[in-house]
Motif scaffolding. Structure first.
Motif, PDB file in Angstrom:
ATOM      1  N   LEU A 472      58.461 -34.994 -32.473  1.00  0.00           N
ATOM      2  CA  LEU A 472      58.262 -33.554 -32.533  1.00  0.00           C
ATOM      3  C   LEU A 472      58.040 -33.100 -33.963  1.00  0.00           C
ATOM      4  O   LEU A 472      58.632 -33.639 -34.905  1.00  0.00           O
ATOM      5  CB  LEU A 472      59.462 -32.829 -31.935  1.00  0.00           C
ATOM      6  N   LEU A 473      57.212 -32.097 -34.123  1.00  0.00           N
ATOM      7  CA  LEU A 473      56.945 -31.494 -35.420  1.00  0.00           C
ATOM      8  C   LEU A 473      57.739 -30.210 -35.552  1.00  0.00           C
ATOM      9  O   LEU A 473      58.151 -29.602 -34.559  1.00  0.00           O
ATOM     10  CB  LEU A 473      55.455 -31.198 -35.571  1.00  0.00           C
ATOM     11  N   LEU A 474      57.948 -29.797 -36.785  1.00  0.00           N
ATOM     12  CA  LEU A 474      58.547 -28.479 -36.986  1.00  0.00           C
ATOM     13  C   LEU A 474      57.645 -27.409 -36.401  1.00  0.00           C
ATOM     14  O   LEU A 474      56.421 -27.491 -36.474  1.00  0.00           O
ATOM     15  CB  LEU A 474      58.754 -28.216 -38.482  1.00  0.00           C
ATOM     16  N   GLY A 475      58.238 -26.415 -35.784  1.00  0.00           N
ATOM     17  CA  GLY A 475      57.465 -25.350 -35.169  1.00  0.00           C
ATOM     18  C   GLY A 475      57.202 -25.628 -33.709  1.00  0.00           C
ATOM     19  O   GLY A 475      57.973 -26.326 -33.032  1.00  0.00           O
ATOM     20  N   ALA A 476      56.081 -25.080 -33.207  1.00  0.00           N
ATOM     21  CA  ALA A 476      55.775 -25.160 -31.778  1.00  0.00           C
ATOM     22  C   ALA A 476      55.130 -26.500 -31.425  1.00  0.00           C
ATOM     23  O   ALA A 476      54.189 -26.943 -32.091  1.00  0.00           O
ATOM     24  CB  ALA A 476      54.862 -24.021 -31.365  1.00  0.00           C
ATOM     25  N   ASN A 477      55.627 -27.137 -30.389  1.00  0.00           N
ATOM     26  CA  ASN A 477      55.076 -28.383 -29.864  1.00  0.00           C
ATOM     27  C   ASN A 477      54.732 -28.201 -28.392  1.00  0.00           C
ATOM     28  O   ASN A 477      55.509 -27.607 -27.638  1.00  0.00           O
ATOM     29  CB  ASN A 477      56.092 -29.519 -29.989  1.00  0.00           C
ATOM     30  N   SER A 478      53.579 -28.713 -27.996  1.00  0.00           N
ATOM     31  CA  SER A 478      53.186 -28.701 -26.589  1.00  0.00           C
ATOM     32  C   SER A 478      53.572 -30.028 -25.951  1.00  0.00           C
ATOM     33  O   SER A 478      53.138 -31.091 -26.406  1.00  0.00           O
ATOM     34  CB  SER A 478      51.680 -28.471 -26.453  1.00  0.00           C
ATOM     35  N   LEU A 479      54.391 -29.956 -24.923  1.00  0.00           N
ATOM     36  CA  LEU A 479      54.821 -31.160 -24.211  1.00  0.00           C
ATOM     37  C   LEU A 479      54.296 -31.080 -22.781  1.00  0.00           C
ATOM     38  O   LEU A 479      54.626 -30.157 -22.037  1.00  0.00           O
ATOM     39  CB  LEU A 479      56.346 -31.263 -24.214  1.00  0.00           C
ATOM     40  N   LYS A 480      53.444 -32.045 -22.413  1.00  0.00           N
ATOM     41  CA  LYS A 480      52.821 -32.067 -21.094  1.00  0.00           C
ATOM     42  C   LYS A 480      53.353 -33.244 -20.284  1.00  0.00           C
ATOM     43  O   LYS A 480      53.593 -34.320 -20.834  1.00  0.00           O
ATOM     44  CB  LYS A 480      51.304 -32.164 -21.216  1.00  0.00           C
ATOM     45  N   VAL A 481      53.490 -33.016 -18.989  1.00  0.00           N
ATOM     46  CA  VAL A 481      53.976 -34.058 -18.084  1.00  0.00           C
ATOM     47  C   VAL A 481      53.056 -34.105 -16.868  1.00  0.00           C
ATOM     48  O   VAL A 481      52.650 -33.060 -16.340  1.00  0.00           O
ATOM     49  CB  VAL A 481      55.423 -33.767 -17.634  1.00  0.00           C
ATOM     50  N   TRP A 482      52.703 -35.309 -16.414  1.00  0.00           N
ATOM     51  CA  TRP A 482      51.893 -35.450 -15.216  1.00  0.00           C
ATOM     52  C   TRP A 482      52.165 -36.799 -14.570  1.00  0.00           C
ATOM     53  O   TRP A 482      52.823 -37.664 -15.137  1.00  0.00           O
ATOM     54  CB  TRP A 482      50.410 -35.279 -15.522  1.00  0.00           C
ATOM     55  N   ALA A 483      51.615 -36.943 -13.369  1.00  0.00           N
ATOM     56  CA  ALA A 483      51.779 -38.186 -12.598  1.00  0.00           C
ATOM     57  C   ALA A 483      50.404 -38.725 -12.221  1.00  0.00           C
ATOM     58  O   ALA A 483      49.448 -37.963 -12.034  1.00  0.00           O
ATOM     59  CB  ALA A 483      52.606 -37.927 -11.341  1.00  0.00           C
ATOM     60  N   VAL A 484      50.311 -40.043 -12.096  1.00  0.00           N
ATOM     61  CA  VAL A 484      49.080 -40.705 -11.658  1.00  0.00           C
ATOM     62  C   VAL A 484      49.457 -41.721 -10.590  1.00  0.00           C
ATOM     63  O   VAL A 484      50.354 -42.553 -10.800  1.00  0.00           O
ATOM     64  CB  VAL A 484      48.372 -41.411 -12.834  1.00  0.00           C
ATOM     65  N   ASP A 485      48.780 -41.637  -9.430  1.00  0.00           N
ATOM     66  CA  ASP A 485      49.131 -42.571  -8.358  1.00  0.00           C
ATOM     67  C   ASP A 485      48.373 -43.889  -8.509  1.00  0.00           C
ATOM     68  O   ASP A 485      47.558 -44.065  -9.435  1.00  0.00           O
ATOM     69  CB  ASP A 485      48.918 -41.940  -6.980  1.00  0.00           C
ATOM     70  N   LYS A 486      48.644 -44.804  -7.608  1.00  0.00           N
ATOM     71  CA  LYS A 486      48.082 -46.150  -7.670  1.00  0.00           C
ATOM     72  C   LYS A 486      46.568 -46.127  -7.650  1.00  0.00           C
ATOM     73  O   LYS A 486      45.902 -46.968  -8.275  1.00  0.00           O
ATOM     74  CB  LYS A 486      48.619 -46.978  -6.504  1.00  0.00           C
ATOM     75  N   GLU A 487      45.993 -45.138  -6.951  1.00  0.00           N
ATOM     76  CA  GLU A 487      44.531 -45.051  -6.831  1.00  0.00           C
ATOM     77  C   GLU A 487      43.890 -44.358  -8.026  1.00  0.00           C
ATOM     78  O   GLU A 487      42.669 -44.222  -8.082  1.00  0.00           O
ATOM     79  CB  GLU A 487      44.159 -44.301  -5.547  1.00  0.00           C
ATOM     80  N   GLY A 488      44.715 -43.897  -8.960  1.00  0.00           N
ATOM     81  CA  GLY A 488      44.177 -43.258 -10.160  1.00  0.00           C
ATOM     82  C   GLY A 488      44.071 -41.755 -10.071  1.00  0.00           C
ATOM     83  O   GLY A 488      43.544 -41.109 -10.997  1.00  0.00           O
ATOM     84  N   ALA A 489      44.556 -41.161  -8.982  1.00  0.00           N
ATOM     85  CA  ALA A 489      44.496 -39.710  -8.834  1.00  0.00           C
ATOM     86  C   ALA A 489      45.571 -39.058  -9.696  1.00  0.00           C
ATOM     87  O   ALA A 489      46.741 -39.444  -9.648  1.00  0.00           O
ATOM     88  CB  ALA A 489      44.682 -39.303  -7.378  1.00  0.00           C
ATOM     89  N   GLN A 490      45.173 -38.075 -10.488  1.00  0.00           N
ATOM     90  CA  GLN A 490      46.105 -37.399 -11.394  1.00  0.00           C
ATOM     91  C   GLN A 490      46.639 -36.122 -10.760  1.00  0.00           C
ATOM     92  O   GLN A 490      45.923 -35.378 -10.095  1.00  0.00           O
ATOM     93  CB  GLN A 490      45.414 -37.067 -12.715  1.00  0.00           C
ATOM     94  N   SER A 491      47.912 -35.874 -10.994  1.00  0.00           N
ATOM     95  CA  SER A 491      48.561 -34.673 -10.487  1.00  0.00           C
ATOM     96  C   SER A 491      48.185 -33.466 -11.332  1.00  0.00           C
ATOM     97  O   SER A 491      47.410 -33.554 -12.282  1.00  0.00           O
ATOM     98  CB  SER A 491      50.080 -34.848 -10.538  1.00  0.00           C
ATOM     99  N   ASN A 492      48.786 -32.345 -10.996  1.00  0.00           N
ATOM    100  CA  ASN A 492      48.768 -31.180 -11.872  1.00  0.00           C
ATOM    101  C   ASN A 492      49.465 -31.542 -13.191  1.00  0.00           C
ATOM    102  O   ASN A 492      50.238 -32.488 -13.264  1.00  0.00           O
ATOM    103  CB  ASN A 492      49.494 -30.007 -11.216  1.00  0.00           C
ATOM    104  N   VAL A 493      49.165 -30.799 -14.231  1.00  0.00           N
ATOM    105  CA  VAL A 493      49.790 -31.015 -15.537  1.00  0.00           C
ATOM    106  C   VAL A 493      50.732 -29.845 -15.814  1.00  0.00           C
ATOM    107  O   VAL A 493      50.311 -28.687 -15.815  1.00  0.00           O
ATOM    108  CB  VAL A 493      48.746 -31.121 -16.657  1.00  0.00           C
TER     109      VAL A 493
END
Length: 635
Positions: A472-493
Motif C-alpha cells: 500500500l502507498l500513502l494516501g488513497a489506494n484502489s483494491l480490487k477483488v474478483w474471481a475467475v472460474d476454471k473455464e476462464g470466465a471472470q466475475s464482477n470486480v
C-alpha cells in the motif's frame, strides 16, 4: 426484425421508407407517380399494367453532387408475377440535355433508358448516363449475353455505342457488365429488395449492392460520362405485353440528410467492448447508441431510435437514459420499450442539435450452448433512415462467478504500516474450481486462492485474505477483488478504497539529567548532561510539516519540598525562554524528510537549562515535562 432483410409482404408494405416531398418529379408523359401512404412515400415507376413507360428524377434543388461522397439506400419491388413479369426498371445517373424532363418510350427491353433494340439505330437512349438495370424479362436477342430466361442485374452506359453489339448476322444485343442473378431466381416475388449505392468522390468510384450479392464497383470518368459534376438521378422502367408493378421506397436520398448511428456493447464487469468477443451467460452489459446529424439540405425530422434486442438478451428496467455532451445523464421512461423492442423518439436533429446518446443495461440470459448474437439499430426519421453496422458477439453457456467484498465502494482508513484483511464470499453455478485475485492500484494481480474446489456448486463460499502494508502507498489506494472460474470466465470486480494515513509520533524521548553540582557563589546556568536525542517517526510523506513543543507539568522539587523555579529552554538562536508551569514553549519545527526517523538534538549550551542560585537549597530535585508533537498543515 433484422432491418437488413427484405421483410415486406406486398407492394404497399415496404420494410422502411421516408417522405420525399419536393425531392422527385415525374416528366411529362411518364406513367409514374408518388403514392403517399401516410407513413411512407412509394414511387411507382410503372403500374401493374401492359405497355407502360416510367421515369422519375430529382428536382433541380436536389442534384447529385459528384464532388462529395454520398450514399443512397432504397427498397425495390417488382410485383408478384415470377417468371411472367416484365420488363423491370433501372437506376440511372444522367446529364441528358433534357435533364429531369428526360423520358423515353419504346420497346419494353429498353427499360426507358437504353438505346434502340434495332441494329444500326442510335440516339434513343438517355444520354450522358450510366444505368444499373433490374431486368425481369429475358429478351432473346437483346439479352443473349445472359443465361437464358434468367432475371439479371447489370450495368452499362446507355448513350455509348460500345454498350451495344451489332453483329453482321443477327439482331442487336446489349453488353452487360458485372452480370448478377437474384438469389430467389426472380425479382418479381412479392418481396421488397434492399439496394444501396455509394459514391467515392476522390476516386470517382460508384459502388452498388443488391441485397446480399457481392458489391459492384465502377470507376467513372465524370468528365467523359457526364460532362458535369452535378447530375440528375432516379429510376426508369417499362412493361410490354407482359407486365408487373415496379416500385421504389427510399431510406437515404443523396444530399438531403446525412447522418449516422453507431452501437456499442460494453461488458459492465470489464468496461470493455465485446465486439467479436465472448460474454458469459447472466452477464450484465451496457448498450450505447450514438445518433449524429452530419449535414444536409434539411434537418433530420422526427428521428426515432428503433432497436430489437436478441431473444437471449433481457432489458433491465429503469436503466434507459440519455447522456448529454457534458456527461450528464437523464433517466428515460421504460414505456418506450415493448418487450424487447425499443422505439424512442429523439425529435428533430440539425445544425443546432446534432447529437444524441442513448444507453441502457441488459442481462444476458442463460443459454444451453454457445450462441452467436448479431444486432443492429435503426435511426428512422421522416426524411432519412440509416442503420448501424451489425454488432456481433457470442454468448457462452458457462455462467461467470459472482463475488462480494465487505466494505465495497467504501473507504477504509488505516495507519501506515498496518496490514489489512479483506473478506467476502463468492458463488459459481457450474464450474469445478474458482480462483480469487486481488490487485492494489496498478500492480500485477495476485492470486490468493488458487483453484478452490467449488463444492457445493451454486452456494456462497467465504474467503479471507491479508494484504501486506508493504503493498500500500500513502494516501488513497484502489483494491480490487474478483474471481475467475476454471473455464476462464471472470466475475464482477468489487473495489474498496484503502486510505493509508501517515503517522507522526515519538520513537524515543529520553530522561534529561543535570547531574550533581555544588551551589555556586553566583548565579550559574547548568545544561542537561543527557546526550541522547529525541527521535520521532514521520510516515506522512515528504513535505509534511511538524512542530515540537514542551511544557512544564511539575516544577523542579526536592525530596524536602524545596523548588528551583528558574528553568529555561535555550533555542538554536541562543534565545533564553523560561519554561513555566502549563505554558507551551516552541522547541523545534521541521519538514518530513525521505527518512521516516528524525532526531532532534542540541548544540553545546543549547536545549534545557537550570539557573542555579546561591540561595537554592541542597537536595535531590526532579520535575516532569510534557513533550507535544503537532501535525501542522503545509504552508
Amino acid at each position: 426484425m433484422n432491418p437488413e432483410k427484405s421483410l415486406a409482404d406486398n407492394s404497399s408494405s415496404p420494410p422502411n421508407g421516408i417522405e420525399i416531398d419536393n425531392v422527385f418529379q415525374t416528366p411529362e408523359g411518364a406513367n409514374s407517380s408518388v403514392i403517399n401512404t401516410g407513413l411512407v412515400d412509394i414511387v411507382e415507376v410503372t403500374p401493374n399494367q401492359k405497355n407502360q413507360a416510367g421515369a422519375i428524377w430529382n428536382t433541380d434543388n436536389n442534384m447529385m453532387d459528384l464532388t462529395k461522397n454520398f450514399e443512397a439506400s432504397m427498397y425495390l419491388y417488382f410485383g408478384d408475377k415470377g417468371k411472367d413479369a416484365a420488363d423491370g426498371m433501372a437506376f440511372v445517373m444522367q446529364a441528358d440535355p433534357n435533364g429531369n424532363k428526360a423520358f423515353r418510350t419504346g420497346d419494353g427491353a429498353r427499360l426507358g433508358v437504353w438505346d434502340s433494340t434495332k441494329k444500326g439505330e442510335f440516339g434513343l437512349a438517355i444520354s450522358n448516363s450510366i444505368a444499373v438495370e433490374f431486368d425481369t424479362y429475358y429478351n432473346n436477342d437483346f439479352d443473349s449475353q445472359i443465361a437464358k430466361n434468367r432475371n439479371h442485374l447489370a450495368w452499362n452506359y446507355p448513350g455509348e455505342k460500345s454498350t451495344y453489339d451489332d453483329p453482321w448476322l443477327g439482331s442487336r444485343r446489349m453488353n452487360h457488365n458485372d452480370i448478377q442473378y437474384p438469389i430467389s431466381n426472380y425479382f418479381s416475388n412479392d418481396q421488397w429488395h434492399k439496394f444501396s449505392v455509394k459514391w467515392g468522390a476522390s476516386a470517382s468510384i460508384l459502388t452498388y449492392q443488391f441485397e446480399s450479392l457481392n458489391p459492384v464497383s465502377i470507376p467513372i470518368n465524370v468528365d467523359t460520362t457526364f460532362g458535369t459534376n452535378q447530375v440528375f438521378w432516379g429510376f426508369t422502367g417499362s412493361t410490354g405485353g407482359s407486365y408487373a408493378s415496379n416500385r421504389v421506397v427510399f431510406e437515404k436520398v443523396p444530399g438531403l440528410v446525412e447522418g449516422s448511428i453507431e452501437e456499442k456493447v460494453i461488458d459492465k464487469n470489464t468496461g470493455l467492448s465485446i465486439q467479436n468477443k465472448s460474454v458469459n451467460s447472466e452477464a450484465k452489459l451496457t448498450y450505447s447508441i450514438d445518433v449524429n446529424y452530419q449535414s444536409g439540405k434539411q434537418d433530420w425530422k422526427e428521428v426515432h431510435v428503433m432497436k430489437n434486442l436478441n431473444d437471449n438478451i433481457e432489458y433491465l428496467p429503469g436503466s434507459l437514459r440519455s447522456i448529454d455532451s457534458d456527461g450528464n445523464e437523464t433517466p428515460l421512461s421504460d414505456a418506450y420499450w415493448s418487450g424487447n423492442e425499443l422505439n424512442l423518439p429523439l425529435g428533430d436533429l440539425g445544425v443546432e442539435n446534432k447529437q444524441k446518446k442513448i444507453v441502457f443495461d441488459v442481462k444476458v440470459k442463460s443459454v444451453p450452448v454457445n450462441t452467436e448474437v448479431s444486432e443492429s439499430v435503426i435511426a428512422k426519421g421522416k426524411n432519412y433512415i440509416t442503420h448501424s453496422d451489425n454488432f456481433n458477439y457470442t454468448i457462452i453457456s458457462n455462467v461467470a462467478p459472482v463475488i462480494t467484498l465487505e466494505g465495497a465502494n467504501q473507504e477504509k482508513v488505516v495507519d501506515n504500516g498496518t496490514d489489512i484483511e479483506i473478506t467476502g464470499n463468492w458463488l459459481d453455478k457450474d464450474s469445478e474450481t474458482v480462483s480469487l485475485y486481488y490487485q492494489v492500484n496498478d500492480s500485477s494481480p495476485l492470486v490468493f486462492e488458487k483453484e478452490t474446489i467449488n463444492d457445493p456448486k451454486d452456494t456462497k463460499h467465504n474467503y479471507l485474505a491479508t494484504v501486506s502494508s508493504t503493498e500500500l502507498l500513502l494516501g488513497a489506494n484502489s483494491l480490487k477483488v474478483w474471481a475467475v472460474d476454471k473455464e476462464g470466465a471472470q466475475s464482477n470486480v468489487e473495489t474498496i478504497t484503502i486510505l493509508v494515513r501517515g503517522t507522526l509520533k515519538f520513537v524515543n524521548v529520553p530522561d534529561f539529567e543535570f547531574g550533581q553540582f555544588s551551589l555556586p557563589l553566583k548565579n550559574e546556568l547548568l545544561f542537561s548532561s543527557t546526550k541522547e536525542t529525541i527521535k520521532i517517526s514521520d510516515t506522512r510523506g515528504t513535505g509534511s510539516d511538524w512542530k515540537l513543543n514542551v511544557t512544564l507539568k511539575k516544577p523542579f522539587t526536592s525530596l524536602e519540598g524545596n523548588t528551583i523555579n528558574d528553568f529555561y529552554y535555550i533555542n538554536q538562536d541562543n534565545q533564553k525562554q523560561p519554561i513555566q508551569l502549563n505554558e507551551l514553549i516552541l522547541v523545534r519545527t521541521g519538514v518530513t524528510q525521505e527518512s521516516s526517523i528524525q532526531e532532534i538534538g542540541w548544540a553545546p549550551n543549547q536545549g534545557l537549562a537550570l539557573e542555579i542560585l546561591p540561595s537554592n537549597y541542597i537536595g535531590e530535585y526532579s520535575s516532569e515535562l510534557e513533550w507535544i508533537l503537532e501535525d501542522t498543515p503545509s504552508s
